[in-house]
Scaffold this active site. Structure first.
Site, mmCIF file in Angstrom:
data_model
loop_
_atom_site.group_PDB
_atom_site.id
_atom_site.type_symbol
_atom_site.label_atom_id
_atom_site.label_comp_id
_atom_site.label_asym_id
_atom_site.label_seq_id
_atom_site.Cartn_x
_atom_site.Cartn_y
_atom_site.Cartn_z
ATOM 1 N N ARG A 180 7.984 12.509 1.957
ATOM 2 C CA ARG A 180 8.812 11.306 2.150
ATOM 3 C C ARG A 180 10.057 11.334 1.245
ATOM 4 O O ARG A 180 10.451 10.331 0.675
ATOM 5 C CB ARG A 180 7.998 10.035 1.892
ATOM 6 C CG ARG A 180 6.769 9.893 2.776
ATOM 7 C CD ARG A 180 7.135 9.785 4.245
ATOM 8 N NE ARG A 180 5.934 9.685 5.054
ATOM 9 C CZ ARG A 180 5.297 10.726 5.605
ATOM 10 N NH1 ARG A 180 5.784 11.958 5.438
ATOM 11 N NH2 ARG A 180 4.215 10.558 6.317
ATOM 12 N N SER A 229 4.836 1.325 6.409
ATOM 13 C CA SER A 229 4.018 1.547 5.215
ATOM 14 C C SER A 229 4.774 1.085 3.974
ATOM 15 O O SER A 229 5.905 1.494 3.741
ATOM 16 C CB SER A 229 3.672 3.032 5.078
ATOM 17 O OG SER A 229 2.854 3.457 6.147
ATOM 18 N N GLU A 299 7.348 2.896 -0.692
ATOM 19 C CA GLU A 299 7.930 3.686 0.394
ATOM 20 C C GLU A 299 9.069 2.900 1.037
ATOM 21 O O GLU A 299 10.068 3.467 1.459
ATOM 22 C CB GLU A 299 6.879 4.053 1.443
ATOM 23 C CG GLU A 299 7.411 4.959 2.531
ATOM 24 C CD GLU A 299 6.318 5.635 3.348
ATOM 25 O OE1 GLU A 299 6.549 5.856 4.545
ATOM 26 O OE2 GLU A 299 5.243 5.947 2.792
#
Length: 324
Positions: A180, A229, A299
């Site tokens: 990520r 998320s 995130e």
């Protein structure tokens, strides 16, 4: 709240620009959370050349922020100073088959549309995009992934415009991809990318896409105002399990709630402010830290100014724990 009009303070900024310029654009209209103060100026360029020309004349001290579909953004209630760049579907929403199992894709293309186009071309390896509620630009920046596949496994090269309006072509290796994350320069605005798949039958691809979509519908609150998320999965852990263990499933602050369905998703139940959402997230991080010793990492991207005297301290000011 509103900001000074940049088009008045920088009179030649709009000259020979073909895209759309909007002063004090409410960010609540363009983020999935439906919260956030205004962008001082939003620019939707007509095409790559229009974007480059605008950036070349924009003074260097004016902040620039590229925003995609807004699916993983939490904009604070005080808004954003400077210029928000939002690529339009008209100028950056193309998908072209270019041979050798490759597609050229504009950065404004939704991930699920990329998955659909790849299936039509009988290119495997893109089914995971069917369940990601974002756009290609964001996927390139944060190495979006799901179900065991990540963007870095499909992207060959991309085009980006830097803060000075200069065009760059970057390879996969140039991006420094991790979980990520990418190490690309922060001033780059991605405009398109070339992706490569593997030959596969359309029936096989569509079955994988259907499995991805079914899993998402069963496991995630996709019909809520959410940002996907909330926290990254720490090494050796699932973020949702840590949140659940800390007793935060369904936890509510103001109009913000950790989803009962999937407790790593924050939702705006209808009246949440940006402050409600960020305070809820930091409350969860503090409780997970107290319970497990793990410091969860956001995130969701939190950007902008707090409104008035409001603020939210990371982990509510608590110290210690091991990095996520």
């Amino acid at each position: 709240m509103s900001f000074p009009d940049l088009l008045e303070t920088i009179p030649d900024l709009s000259q020979n620009i073909r895209g759309r310029l909007t002063v004090n654009q409410p960010m609540s209209a363009v983020t999935w959370f439906r919260t956030g103060g205004p962008a001082q100026l939003m620019f939707q360029p007509a095409d790559e050349q229009d974007l480059a020309a605008f950036l070349a004349k924009l003074p260097e001290d004016v902040p620039v922020l590229p925003v995609g579909l807004g699916s993983n953004l939490l904009i604070r209630d005080g808004g954003l100073t400077g210029v928000v760049i939002r690529l339009s579907a008209k100028g950056f929403g193309y998908i072209e088959e270019i041979g050798h199992n490759r597609l050229r894709v504009g950065a404004a293309v939704p991930d699920k549309r990329l998955a659909e186009a790849a299936a039509h071309e009988r290119l495997g390896g893109f089914a995971f995009y069917a369940g990601i509620p974002g756009g290609v630009g964001g996927a390139l920046k944060m190495n979006a992934g799901a179900h065991g596949t990540e963007t870095r496994q499909r992207m060959v090269e991309l085009v980006a415009i830097n803060r000075r309006g200069e065009r760059h072509v970057l390879t996969n290796a140039d991006m420094g991809y991790g979980y990520r994350h990418s190490s690309a320069a922060h001033d780059l605005i991605f405009t398109e990318a070339v992706f490569e798949g593997v030959p596969a039958s359309e029936d096989e691809i569509r079955q994988k896409m259907a499995d991805v979509i079914t899993h998402r519908e069963k496991a995630q609150p996709i019909r809520e105002k959410t940002g996907g998320s909330t926290f990254k999965n720490p090494d050796g852990h699932s973020a949702w399990k840590l949140v659940d263990e800390a007793g935060c499933r369904g936890l509510t602050i103001g109009g913000a709630q950790m989803s009962e369905m999937h407790c790593n998703f924050m939702i705006n139940t209808g009246t949440a402010t940006g402050h409600d959402l960020e305070l809820l997230g930091e409350t969860v991080r503090a409780r997970v830290l107290e319970t497990t010793g793990v410091a969860l990492e956001w995130e969701i991207k939190r950007l902008g100014l707090f409104e008035g005297e409001a603020s939210v301290e990371p982990f509510l000011g608590k110290k210690g724990g091991k990095a996520a």
